[in-house]
Scaffold this motif. Structure first.
Motif: not given
Length: 103
Positions: A85-103
């Motif tokens: 998955d990908t996301v274009a964002a500057s918010k830490e929450e959006a990136v943390a949510s993206l990272i959670s897709r790997l768990n």
């Protein structure tokens, strides 16, 4: 884990060597990219067992194409070399949510 600078020369190898990879695509002129760097480092320290890569989108066109980068900063997660998955964002929450897709 620390953040590793990656280029087209080693990007594919890093994807193969690590099961879970989080990539931040940036450019030197991108202010939001620079502002996000300490947050990305903190996320890397909080997520053991994942490789965190910094890729300059301007000097690594092949790595950029793999994730279809549209904006900067741009984040992508890979599992076993495949884009998840990908996301274009500057918010830490959006990136943390993206990272959670790997768990």
């Amino acid at each position: 884990m620390s953040v590793t600078k990656a280029t087209d020369a080693d990007f594919q190898q890093l994807l193969q060597d690590n099961e879970k990879v989080v990539v931040k695509y940036y450019a030197d002129w991108c202010g939001n990219c620079r502002l996000f760097s300490p947050k990305f480092k903190r996320l890397a320290e909080q997520n053991e067992g994942m490789a965190f890569l910094d890729v300059n989108a301007e000097t690594s066109p092949e790595a950029r194409k793999l994730a279809s980068v549209t904006n900067l900063p741009f984040f992508a997660v890979f599992r076993n070399g495949e884009l998840v998955d990908t996301v274009a964002a500057s918010k830490e929450e959006a990136v943390a949510s993206l990272i959670s897709r790997l768990n």
